[in-house]
Enzyme design. Structure first.
Site, short mmCIF file in Angstrom:
data_model
loop_
_atom_site.label_atom_id
_atom_site.label_comp_id
_atom_site.label_asym_id
_atom_site.label_seq_id
_atom_site.Cartn_x
_atom_site.Cartn_y
_atom_site.Cartn_z
N LYS A 9 74.66 77.56 14.79
CA LYS A 9 75.93 78.27 14.56
C LYS A 9 77.13 77.32 14.54
O LYS A 9 77.03 76.15 14.95
CB LYS A 9 76.10 79.33 15.66
CG LYS A 9 75.06 80.46 15.59
CD LYS A 9 75.32 81.52 16.66
CE LYS A 9 74.33 82.68 16.56
NZ LYS A 9 74.59 83.72 17.58
N ASN A 112 77.31 80.95 20.87
CA ASN A 112 76.13 80.55 21.65
C ASN A 112 75.14 79.68 20.87
O ASN A 112 73.95 79.69 21.14
CB ASN A 112 75.47 81.79 22.26
CG ASN A 112 75.00 82.78 21.21
OD1 ASN A 112 75.15 82.54 20.03
ND2 ASN A 112 74.43 83.87 21.65
N HIS A 115 70.94 81.09 16.47
CA HIS A 115 70.35 82.40 16.23
C HIS A 115 68.86 82.20 15.99
O HIS A 115 68.45 81.21 15.39
CB HIS A 115 70.95 83.05 14.97
CG HIS A 115 70.09 84.17 14.43
ND1 HIS A 115 70.16 85.44 14.93
CD2 HIS A 115 69.10 84.17 13.50
CE1 HIS A 115 69.25 86.20 14.30
NE2 HIS A 115 68.60 85.44 13.43
#
Ligand code: ATP
Ligand code: MG
Length: 137
Positions: A9, A112, A115
């Site tokens: 990400k 975070n 994915h």
């Protein structure tokens, strides 16, 4: 052999962590069989995360996913879907087990770092969203 769709990400690509994250995947026995760096539009991120469209964080999530380039990749290995999620760690880095990607690198529950597909059906659909048959050998 199973395949799963992984995304590194924007928070992680921005901090130049692609290699460190890929090393964790490879150390766990996952093989990176396809990989590319792309920049999603907010609309493309919205389609990808459509299952979350009723959640309060949906707009923020789509804006985040479109904020910087991402690295989309296909990981292959025995039980790749579960293994990848194990290497990723819990969604919230505060709950992620030591040594996992999110424990080491994630900045918050939203930003975070990675994915990973959560089931065989979503893995197949998510791989097809980003990669053509010609890109998958
Ligand atoms: P992913 O689908 O990205 O692999 P996940 O399966 O661990 O992560 P989901 O519940 O599917 O978690 O949520 C999708 C993504 O939405 C999360 O990875 C995170 O970026 C974001 N998200 C989830 N919960 C929150 C929250 N409470 N606040 C902000 N963002 C969130
Ligand atoms: Mg999910």
């Amino acid at each position: 052999v199973e395949r799963t769709l992984s995304i590194i990400k924007p928070d992680a690509t921005k901090r130049n962590l692609t290699g460190k994250i890929n090393a964790k995947f490879e150390d766990a026995g996952l093989r990176i069989v396809a990989q590319k760096r792309i920049k999603l539009t907010k609309e493309q991120a919205g389609v990808f995360y459509e299952v979350h469209k009723e959640r309060p964080f949906y707009d923020e999530l789509c804006a985040f996913m479109a904020s910087e380039p991402v690295v989309v990749q296909v990981l292959e290995g025995e039980g790749a879907i579960a293994k990848n999620r194990e290497v990723m760690g819990a969604t919230n880095p505060a709950d992620a087990a030591p040594g996992t990607v999110r424990a080491e690198f994630a900045e918050s529950v939203g930003e975070n770092s990675v994915h990973g597909s959560d089931a065989p059906e979503t893995a197949a659909a998510e791989i097809a969203y980003f990669f053509s048959g010609l890109e998958l050998v």
